[in-house]
Scaffold this active site. Structure first.
Site, PDB file in Angstrom:
ATOM      1  N   ASP A 447      -2.344   8.777   4.365  1.00 20.30           N
ATOM      2  CA  ASP A 447      -2.532  10.647   4.404  1.00 20.30           C
ATOM      3  C   ASP A 447      -3.593  10.939   3.239  1.00 20.30           C
ATOM      4  OD1 ASP A 447      -2.041  12.783   5.628  1.00 20.30           O
ATOM      5  OD2 ASP A 447      -0.451  12.933   5.867  1.00 20.30           O
ATOM      6  N   HIS A 448      -4.448  11.493   3.254  1.00 20.03           N
ATOM      7  CA  HIS A 448      -6.187  11.900   2.825  1.00 20.03           C
ATOM      8  C   HIS A 448      -4.846  13.505   2.219  1.00 20.03           C
ATOM      9  CE1 HIS A 448      -9.087  11.112  -0.115  1.00 20.03           C
ATOM     10  NE2 HIS A 448     -10.000  11.522   0.770  1.00 20.03           N
ATOM     11  N   ARG A 449      -4.315  13.768   2.564  1.00 21.03           N
ATOM     12  CA  ARG A 449      -3.972  15.401   2.181  1.00 21.03           C
ATOM     13  C   ARG A 449      -3.435  15.124   0.761  1.00 21.03           C
ATOM     14  NH1 ARG A 449      -0.175  17.467   6.757  1.00 21.03           N
ATOM     15  NH2 ARG A 449       0.452  14.749   6.893  1.00 21.03           N
TER      16      ARG A 449
END
Length: 477
Positions: A447-449
C-alpha cells in the site's frame, strides 16, 4: 392423570462471525423426531468467512427444520424447533400452534425487502398473471377471447421489461430484479417459490431456461384436442443472456466475500508491486536436509513455503514499519505490535486467508507446526472465523500451480502481500560460470499510502537475500 408438559424451543441462526448478516445451510445432521442433547452439532453452515458447525443449546426432540440444505438464511431467523420436556402437571398443556415458518414464530420480526416497508398481518400470495413474454417468431393469428399484445419486431435484440405498478410489483430482492432485467424476464410472469411469495434467483433462472427451450421448439396455435393443428416450425430467436451449455454458479458465501474484499482493496489502497528473481538452490537443499533429519520434530511438514514465511518474518523484524495498517478515520498509520501471518489457501468454497497469530514470535519448528495445522484445517473446510481475523501481512503461494509470479491484491487492512512463484531450473551465473540453478520469482505488493518505494524494496531485498543464503535466517533472526 398427570401428563408430561412439552414446550417448543426455537434455535435461531447465530452470527458466527463479526457483523455477518446471513449464512447458507450446507447440511443437516438431524431430522424431525431425532433426540438432541445440549451441545450436539445439528447442522453445518457457511458464512462469508468460513464453514462452521452449529451446536444446539438445549435437550429435546427435533420438531421441525425450517429450511432445507442449500438455503441461505438471515442471521436471527429460526432454523430449527425442538420439543423440550417440562415438569409433570395435573392437566395437559394446550396444544401448541403449528409453526409454519420462522416469521410466524416471531411475528414481531418480519423481513423487510428494499422498496417495501415492514409487512404486518397474514401474507396473501398475489394471483399469478397468465400473460407471458413471447420470445419466438409469431404463429398465424387465430381468434381469441381477449386481445393479445403484438410480438416485438425481429430486429429488437432484447424484450423490454414493462414498467410495473408499485401496488402490483412481485416480491423480489434488488439483485433478483437486476438479474431478471439482464435476462429480459418479466417478474410478473415468474412463479415464486421463496418464503411469503418472494421470487428467488432460482425462479428467474428456471423461467429463463424454459423460455430458451421454448425458443427452439415448434409453436402451434390454440386448438381443441379433437382438432389438432399442425404449426409451422418457428425460427429460433436468441434469448438475451441465455445460451446452450451455460452454467451459472451463485455468488455467495466465501466467494462473494472474497470478491467484495478484493474490489474494496483494489479501489481503496494504491497498489505498487515489485519483483525480484532469486537463486534458491541453497534454500531447497536446506529444506531437503530438514526433511531427512527430522530436527524440527516428528510429523512436522517442511516445505519451501516454510522458509519463505520465516524469511518474510525476519525481514519484517528488521523493518517493522511494513507491518502496518492505514486508519482512515483517525488519519493515522498504525504499526502493529505483532505479526499475524496470513497464508492464502484455495479451497473448494473459494479463496480464504487464515492467519498464524503472533507468527513473528515463533521458532522455526513452532512456525512449521502452525503452518501445517493451518493448511490441513483449510483443506478440510474447518477454518473458524477467528482464524481469518486480524491478519497483518500475507503470503500467496502461486508456485504450487506452476505460475512464476503475479501482482497480488492486498488483503483488506494489510499493507503488504508477498507472492511466491514456482521454483524452476534455469541457467544462472554462479561463481563466474553459467550453471543450472533453482530459481524463483518473488513479487511484493504494498500500500503506497504507508509504504514507500524504499521500504518496500528493502523488505523484498531482505527476503531474497535470506532465501539465497538461508543460514542468514539464524544470524539475522
Amino acid at each position: 392423570m398427570t401428563t408430561e408438559v412439552r414446550s417448543l424451543r426455537e434455535f435461531k441462526m447465530p452470527d458466527v462471525g463479526e457483523g455477518l448478516t446471513e449464512a447458507e445451510i450446507l447440511s443437516w445432521y438431524v431430522k424431525p423426531g431425532d433426540t438432541v442433547t445440549d451441545g450436539q452439532v445439528v447442522c453445518e453452515v457457511e458464512t462469508a468467512k468460513a464453514a462452521v458447525e452449529l451446536p444446539i443449546p438445549f435437550n429435546g426432540v427435533v420438531e421441525q427444520l425450517f429450511f432445507p440444505a442449500g438455503a441461505t438464511v438471515d442471521v436471527g431467523t429460526v432454523i430449527i424447533s425442538v420439543a423440550v420436556a417440562g415438569e409433570a402437571g395435573a392437566a395437559p398443556a394446550a396444544p401448541a400452534a403449528p409453526v409454519a415458518a420462522p416469521a410466524e414464530a416471531e411475528p414481531a420480526r418480519r423481513e423487510v425487502l428494499v422498496g417495501y416497508g415492514p409487512r404486518t398481518g397474514g401474507t396473501q400470495r398475489r394471483a399469478r398473471r397468465t400473460t407471458t413474454t413471447t420470445v419466438v417468431a409469431p404463429a398465424p393469428a387465430v381468434p381469441a377471447p381477449a386481445p393479445v399484445p403484438a410480438p416485438a419486431p425481429a430486429a429488437v435484440a432484447a424484450p423490454v421489461v414493462p414498467e410495473q405498478p408499485v401496488g402490483d410489483r412481485p416480491l423480489a430482492k434488488p439483485p433478483v430484479r437486476k438479474l431478471a432485467k439482464d435476462l429480459g424476464v418479466d417478474l410478473r410472469a415468474v412463479t415464486p417459490t421463496g418464503p411469503d411469495g418472494v421470487v428467488t434467483r432460482e425462479d428467474v433462472h428456471a423461467y429463463a431456461s424454459a423460455a430458451a427451450a421454448a425458443a427452439v421448439a415448434p409453436v402451434a396455435p390454440e386448438a381443441s384436442a379433437a382438432e389438432p393443428v399442425e404449426a409451422p416450425v418457428a425460427a429460433p430467436v436468441a434469448v438475451p443472456g441465455v445460451t446452450a451449455g451455460d452454467v451459472r454458479v451463485p455468488i455467495k458465501g466465501v466467494r462473494k466475500a472474497t470478491a467484495q474484499a478484493m474490489v474494496a482493496s483494489a479501489f481503496t489502497a494504491p497498489h505498487v508491486t515489485e519483483f525480484v528473481q532469486v537463486d534458491v538452490t541453497r534454500t531447497m537443499k536446506f529444506v531437503r536436509r530438514l526433511k531427512e533429519s527430522g530436527e524440527l520434530g516428528r510429523d512436522i511438514r517442511v516445505s519451501p513455503l516454510l522458509l519463505v514465511a520465516k524469511a518474510l518474518l525476519t525481514a519484517i523484524k528488521r523493518h517493522p514499519e511494513i507491518n502496518a495498517q492505514w486508519d482512515e478515520a483517525a488519519q493515522e498509520i498504525v504499526i502493529r505490535g505483532q505479526v499475524n501471518l496470513g497464508i492464502a489457501a484455495a479451497t473448494p468454497r473459494g479463496l480464504i486467508v487464515p492467519n498464524i497469530k503472533d507468527a513473528g514470535g515463533k521458532t522455526l519448528s513452532g512456525l512449521a507446526a502452525s503452518l501445517g495445522e493451518l493448511i490441513d484445517t483449510a483443506r478440510l473446510g474447518k477454518t473458524s472465523p477467528s482464524d481469518m481475523q486480524g491478519g497483518t501481512v500475507t503470503i500467496t503461494n502461486v508456485g504450487v500451480f506452476g505460475v512464476d509470479t503475479g501482482t497480488p491484491i492486498l488483503n483488506p487492512g494489510e499493507a503488504a502481500i508477498l507472492a511466491f512463484g514456482a521454483v524452476r531450473d534455469l541457467p544462472w551465473v554462479h561463481k563466474g560460470k553459467v550453471v543450472p540453478r533453482q530459481v524463483t520469482t518473488l513479487a511484493l505488493s504494498f500500500d503506497h499510502r504507508l509504504v514507500d518505494g524504499e521500504l518496500g524494496s528493502k523488505v523484498l531485498a531482505d527476503v531474497a537475500a535470506l532465501l539465497e543464503r538461508p543460514k542468514r535466517l539464524i544470524t539475522w533472526g
